[in-house]
Design a protein around this motif. Structure first.
Motif, short mmCIF file in Angstrom:
data_model
loop_
_atom_site.label_atom_id
_atom_site.label_comp_id
_atom_site.label_asym_id
_atom_site.label_seq_id
_atom_site.Cartn_x
_atom_site.Cartn_y
_atom_site.Cartn_z
N PHE A 252 -7.60 30.92 -50.43
CA PHE A 252 -7.61 31.17 -51.86
C PHE A 252 -8.76 30.41 -52.54
O PHE A 252 -9.44 30.94 -53.42
CB PHE A 252 -6.28 30.76 -52.49
CG PHE A 252 -5.28 31.87 -52.56
CD1 PHE A 252 -5.41 32.86 -53.53
CD2 PHE A 252 -4.23 31.94 -51.68
CE1 PHE A 252 -4.49 33.90 -53.61
CE2 PHE A 252 -3.30 32.97 -51.75
CZ PHE A 252 -3.43 33.95 -52.72
N VAL A 253 -8.96 29.16 -52.15
CA VAL A 253 -10.03 28.35 -52.74
C VAL A 253 -11.40 28.97 -52.44
O VAL A 253 -12.26 29.09 -53.32
CB VAL A 253 -9.96 26.91 -52.20
CG1 VAL A 253 -11.21 26.12 -52.59
CG2 VAL A 253 -8.73 26.19 -52.76
N LEU A 254 -11.60 29.38 -51.18
CA LEU A 254 -12.88 29.99 -50.80
C LEU A 254 -13.10 31.32 -51.52
O LEU A 254 -14.22 31.62 -51.95
CB LEU A 254 -12.93 30.18 -49.29
CG LEU A 254 -12.98 28.91 -48.44
CD1 LEU A 254 -12.93 29.25 -46.96
CD2 LEU A 254 -14.23 28.10 -48.76
N ILE A 255 -12.04 32.10 -51.65
CA ILE A 255 -12.17 33.39 -52.33
C ILE A 255 -12.52 33.18 -53.79
O ILE A 255 -13.36 33.89 -54.36
CB ILE A 255 -10.87 34.20 -52.18
CG1 ILE A 255 -10.73 34.67 -50.73
CG2 ILE A 255 -10.86 35.40 -53.12
CD1 ILE A 255 -9.37 35.26 -50.41
N ASN A 256 -11.89 32.20 -54.44
CA ASN A 256 -12.23 31.90 -55.83
C ASN A 256 -13.70 31.52 -55.98
O ASN A 256 -14.37 31.92 -56.94
CB ASN A 256 -11.35 30.76 -56.34
CG ASN A 256 -10.05 31.25 -56.93
OD1 ASN A 256 -10.01 31.87 -57.99
ND2 ASN A 256 -8.96 31.01 -56.22
N LEU A 257 -14.19 30.75 -55.03
CA LEU A 257 -15.59 30.33 -55.06
C LEU A 257 -16.52 31.53 -54.92
O LEU A 257 -17.51 31.68 -55.65
CB LEU A 257 -15.86 29.32 -53.95
CG LEU A 257 -17.28 28.74 -53.86
CD1 LEU A 257 -17.64 28.01 -55.15
CD2 LEU A 257 -17.40 27.81 -52.67
N VAL A 258 -16.20 32.43 -53.98
CA VAL A 258 -17.02 33.63 -53.77
C VAL A 258 -17.00 34.52 -55.01
O VAL A 258 -18.03 35.06 -55.42
CB VAL A 258 -16.54 34.39 -52.53
CG1 VAL A 258 -17.23 35.74 -52.42
CG2 VAL A 258 -16.78 33.58 -51.27
N VAL A 259 -15.83 34.66 -55.63
CA VAL A 259 -15.72 35.50 -56.83
C VAL A 259 -16.57 34.94 -57.96
O VAL A 259 -17.25 35.68 -58.68
CB VAL A 259 -14.24 35.61 -57.26
CG1 VAL A 259 -14.12 36.21 -58.66
CG2 VAL A 259 -13.46 36.46 -56.26
N ASP A 260 -16.56 33.63 -58.13
CA ASP A 260 -17.37 33.01 -59.19
C ASP A 260 -18.86 33.28 -58.97
O ASP A 260 -19.61 33.52 -59.92
CB ASP A 260 -17.12 31.50 -59.23
CG ASP A 260 -15.78 31.17 -59.86
OD1 ASP A 260 -15.21 32.05 -60.54
OD2 ASP A 260 -15.28 30.04 -59.67
N VAL A 261 -19.30 33.22 -57.72
CA VAL A 261 -20.71 33.47 -57.43
C VAL A 261 -21.05 34.95 -57.66
O VAL A 261 -22.13 35.28 -58.16
CB VAL A 261 -21.03 33.05 -55.98
CG1 VAL A 261 -22.44 33.47 -55.61
CG2 VAL A 261 -20.86 31.54 -55.82
N LEU A 262 -20.11 35.84 -57.33
CA LEU A 262 -20.35 37.27 -57.54
C LEU A 262 -20.48 37.62 -59.02
O LEU A 262 -21.11 38.63 -59.36
CB LEU A 262 -19.22 38.08 -56.91
CG LEU A 262 -19.23 38.19 -55.38
CD1 LEU A 262 -18.03 38.97 -54.89
CD2 LEU A 262 -20.52 38.83 -54.88
#
Length: 325
Positions: free
Chosen positions: A300-310
């Motif tokens: 979940f933490v990694l996905i949140n980070l990827v979403v923010d960059v996207l």
């Protein structure tokens, strides 16, 4: 960008530490695995020896400190039942769960966005109303019931698709994958669609709402006044402006697909992490439960980070780290 990533990584470390405390305390205060691992005829000496071997005779804070120290070295404990590293058991099942989750997400996006656009562009048409009604059913129908009905229809009655298992797999860099075989696709079809059903309804509703809102904006009227084709208006101006919220929800929902695929994996006997965690809960295999929850939190933490960059890639007006536009 670098400062933002470093700050988010630091925040992620704090989140993981807090969650590890909550998960460890919650799991280790519930039940006694010795009662399940040993037969009722076990002597008191055998019980004491087992408790000492599992490290359950130490205070809770001591157990947590030891767990935290081992976790920093990549060791999340050994399974009480399998006598193997818990993280190893999780990683063995992770490819199957990720394969199922990715397939379900692709189904939800590939069908949800076009259907949502259609329902938003033609809200009063019969097809538009049928799509909205179908999305309501997708929200309402229980996952386990839909899965059982699919097995009854496509596996038992029609015999088109297998009702359980993962099918034939092919090893790629040591990772078994079923999507590279025809038999694997047959086994994947029903559980993937079953898992995708709720997310598909969510994407349809989100896309439809965004489309209706975008069609009333001034930039759409301006695009029409310029004589742009309907396909360009929809493909560039409408879809381009509603992708950010869709990516946000879809990104977070992917974590949900991985974490909450338990019901689907149980119904279809899919050999993923969900089935493993159900078996571990039944046996109070604490290290496996803790390892599973921490792996899910990390995802979940990694996905949140990827979403923010996207965000930045999809909409240049968005700036990371609180920068002004």
């Amino acid at each position: 960008m670098t400062a933002f990533l470093l700050r988010r990584l630091a925040q992620s470390a704090v989140v993981l530490l807090a969650m590890s405390m909550l998960v460890f305390a919650g799991v280790y205060l519930v039940g006694n695995p010795v009662d399940i691992l040993l037969s009722p005829d076990a002597t008191q000496a055998e019980r004491a020896a087992t408790i000492a071997a599992l490290g359950l005779d130490r205070p809770l804070w001591t157990q947590y400190a030891r767990f935290l120290l081992d976790a920093l070295h990549g060791d999340l404990g050994r399974s009480f039942v399998h006598a193997r590293p818990a993280i190893g058991l999780i990683l063995e099942r992770l490819p199957a769960t990720l394969e199922l989750a990715v397939a379900a997400l692709l189904i939800a996006v590939a069908l949800g966005i076009p259907l949502g656009l259609w329902a938003g562009l033609r809200p009063k048409s019969l097809a538009g109303r049928a799509i909205v009604t179908g999305s309501i059913l997708g929200f309402s129908l229980p996952t386990f019931w839909v899965g059982l009905m699919m097995i009854m229809l496509f596996s038992v009655r029609l015999g088109w698709l297998p009702g359980s298992g993962r099918g034939e797999t092919v090893s790629v860099l040591g990772v078994p994958l079923s999507i590279l075989t025809a038999d694997g696709w047959k086994h994947l079809a029903m559980p993937a669609f079953n898992l995708a059903l709720f997310k598909l309804a969510l994407v349809v509703r989100l896309t439809r709402a965004g489309t209706l809102e975008a069609l009333g904006q001034d930039y759409i009227r301006c695009a029409r006044a310029k004589g742009l084709t309907p396909a360009r208006i929809v493909g560039v101006h409408v879809l381009g402006n509603i992708l950010v919220p869709i990516v946000t929800v879809v990104g977070l929902e992917f974590g949900g697909l991985v974490a909450f695929s338990i019901v689907t994996e149980t119904v279809f006997a899919w050999p993923g992490m969900g089935k493993l965690i159900i078996d571990s809960i039944n046996l109070l295999d604490r290290p496996v439960i803790v390892a599973y929850l921490l792996v899910v939190v990390t995802l979940f933490v990694l996905i949140n980070l990827v979403v923010d960059v996207l965000y930045v890639l999809l909409d240049p007006r968005v700036r990371l780290g609180g920068e002004e536009t």
